[in-house]
Design a protein around this motif. Structure first.
Motif, PDB file in Angstrom:
ATOM      1  N   ALA A   1      -6.091   9.307  -6.949  1.00  0.00           N
ATOM      2  CA  ALA A   1      -5.892   7.860  -6.840  1.00  0.00           C
ATOM      3  C   ALA A   1      -4.939   7.521  -5.697  1.00  0.00           C
ATOM      4  N   ALA A   2      -3.910   8.351  -5.491  1.00  0.00           N
ATOM      5  CA  ALA A   2      -2.992   8.126  -4.376  1.00  0.00           C
ATOM      6  C   ALA A   2      -3.722   8.255  -3.039  1.00  0.00           C
ATOM      7  N   ALA A   3      -4.617   9.228  -2.954  1.00  0.00           N
ATOM      8  CA  ALA A   3      -5.410   9.376  -1.730  1.00  0.00           C
ATOM      9  C   ALA A   3      -6.313   8.160  -1.516  1.00  0.00           C
ATOM     10  N   LEU A   4      -6.890   7.642  -2.596  1.00  0.00           N
ATOM     11  CA  LEU A   4      -7.717   6.439  -2.505  1.00  0.00           C
ATOM     12  C   LEU A   4      -6.899   5.252  -2.021  1.00  0.00           C
ATOM     13  N   ALA A   5      -5.686   5.084  -2.571  1.00  0.00           N
ATOM     14  CA  ALA A   5      -4.838   3.959  -2.176  1.00  0.00           C
ATOM     15  C   ALA A   5      -4.490   4.018  -0.692  1.00  0.00           C
ATOM     16  N   TRP A   6      -4.338   5.213  -0.129  1.00  0.00           N
ATOM     17  CA  TRP A   6      -3.913   5.333   1.263  1.00  0.00           C
ATOM     18  C   TRP A   6      -5.079   5.286   2.244  1.00  0.00           C
ATOM     19  N   THR A   7      -6.263   5.743   1.815  1.00  0.00           N
ATOM     20  CA  THR A   7      -7.375   5.898   2.758  1.00  0.00           C
ATOM     21  C   THR A   7      -8.463   4.844   2.621  1.00  0.00           C
TER      22      THR A   7
ATOM     23  N   ARG B   1       0.838  -1.212   0.000  1.00  0.00           N
ATOM     24  CA  ARG B   1       0.000   0.000   0.000  1.00  0.00           C
ATOM     25  C   ARG B   1       0.868   1.255   0.000  1.00  0.00           C
ATOM     26  N   ALA B   2       1.969   1.236   0.749  1.00  0.00           N
ATOM     27  CA  ALA B   2       2.864   2.393   0.766  1.00  0.00           C
ATOM     28  C   ALA B   2       3.520   2.583  -0.599  1.00  0.00           C
ATOM     29  N   TRP B   3       3.984   1.484  -1.202  1.00  0.00           N
ATOM     30  CA  TRP B   3       4.581   1.585  -2.535  1.00  0.00           C
ATOM     31  C   TRP B   3       3.569   2.103  -3.549  1.00  0.00           C
TER      32      TRP B   3
END
Length: 411
Positions: free
Chosen positions: A177-183, A67-69
């Motif tokens: 999309a980055a916000a979606l991946a993290w949250t 998830r971090a990557w």
């Protein structure tokens, strides 16, 4: 399950954007700004980072969570698009892309390749075995829609979008999309633990091949589309030689192909969700695909007779276009079932090797498609269409033999 599939759908949609951008939109955009055809073609060399996914897949396995990557690589893509928005190529420059723009496009492909490894690893670790069918349907369909959106949809906006606005739009999409991946709650709940100190630092090929079913799966994904890819690359060109129009082929082998492929992928996911096993499903579909290729071969043999053509208003024209759509439909169904087998095989590998393991299978799958796509024209020129399509029929029959040797661990 919906809590897992919805974020995966959004992320795979975004993952398809770089391919559509590089293969469809960017060449036209660069050509419209005055770059020569030679320079536009050379820009394809920027795909190079995709050939080296196995080089950084072990980092995804060992350094941080998937998830971090995924979050960092997606946010980095937004940053690169933001920089590209600030550095449009000169309107009058026909000598090539500026070095800064070329470097940023190379970074865009590097970030997209890392994102691909991270997202596939996340899907392998997130989905339960019963969810692999629907999960891979989401993967295939969303990726194709993303590529079509970037390669075709943005072309509609091209007359009103400047280079800066286009890449600012892409940057905003990546950051969302980055916000979606993290949250996303389903991704936040994923268990993750760092590899133990006893885990080897760099996996060797024998470590990857030791996972149950890997040798068979590697051979299968390398060969399962050889016949289909060869015929799919060559058949539209031969129809063009026999009287079909280029715009009509573009419609049916472009938009029609995407629609039929997405429909086939969706049907494959629905059948897998209804507890069809992927290997028996593949046996049935490969039989149908072999029959479709036999019909295409018979059609080409008939077109060699005097007076035969696929011009407007002919029955052969309808049969040819129908066969194109059928093969793309079956190809989409095969892709979903095959990716399900690949993901299941990677789930059998140790958790600390799953990113590298799936990247190995995905690289072989891509290599098999590229190999026959590149050789189809050479084979046709050297052997002739008839022997060439006979060879494609033999290659299309090989997966049926392979499926008879499938290990029980993948059943």
């Amino acid at each position: 399950m919906h809590g897992k599939l919805l974020p995966l759908a959004g992320l795979y949609l975004v993952q398809g954007l770089p391919y559509g951008l590089q293969s469809g939109l960017l060449p036209i955009l660069l050509r419209a700004r005055g770059l020569s055809l030679t320079r536009v073609s050379l820009a394809k060399g920027l795909y190079a980072p995709w050939l080296f996914k196995l080089a950084w897949a072990p980092l995804v396995d060992r350094r941080g969570s998937p998830r971090a990557w995924l979050t960092l690589s997606t946010a980095s893509l937004g940053l690169v698009c933001g920089l590209l928005a600030a550095l449009p190529p000169s309107q009058t420059d026909q000598d090539g892309l500026p070095a800064t723009v070329m470097g940023l496009l190379l970074l865009l492909n590097l970030g997209a390749a890392v994102q691909d490894v991270a997202l596939d690893t996340l899907a392998v670790q997130l989905l339960d075995p019963a969810e692999l069918g629907p999960g891979n349907t989401v993967q295939v369909v969303a990726y194709k829609l993303g590529a079509a959106l970037a390669g075709g949809g943005l072309l509609v906006l091209l007359p009103t979008l400047s280079w800066p606005r286009l890449f600012l739009l892409l940057a905003a999409t990546y950051w969302l999309a980055a916000a979606l991946a993290w949250t996303a709650p389903a991704l936040q709940r994923m268990p993750w633990s760092p590899p133990s100190e006893h885990t080897p630092g760099t996996p060797h090929l024998q470590d990857l091949l030791a996972a149950p079913g890997t040798l068979w799966t590697a051979g299968f994904v390398l060969t399962y589309k050889l016949g289909e890819q060869g015929a799919g690359s060559l058949f539209p060109l031969l129809l063009l030689d026999h009287g079909a129009s280029a715009p009509e082929l573009g419609l049916w082998n472009g938009l029609g192909a995407v629609a039929c492929s997405v429909t086939g992928s969706s049907l494959g996911g629905a059948l897998l969700a209804r507890h069809w096993q992927p290997l028996p499903l593949l046996r049935s579909v490969f039989g149908l695909r072999l029959g479709g290729l036999a019909c295409q071969t018979a059609l080409l043999l008939h077109l060699d007779t005097p007076g035969a053509s696929v011009g407007p208003g002919t029955l052969l024209r309808g049969a040819a276009l129908l066969s194109l759509c059928l093969q793309h439909f079956l190809g989409g169904l095969v892709t979903t079932a095959t990716f399900t087998v690949m993901m299941h095989c990677s789930q059998l590998a140790p958790r600390a090797l799953q990113a590298t393991h799936y990247s190995l299978l995905a690289t072989l799958e891509l290599l098999g498609k590229l190999l026959m796509g590149a050789l189809a024209g050479v084979l046709a020129d050297s052997l002739g269409p008839r022997p060439c399509f006979t060879l494609f029929l033999i290659l299309a029959a090989l997966p049926l033999l392979d499926l008879g040797l499938a290990p029980s661990t993948l059943a």
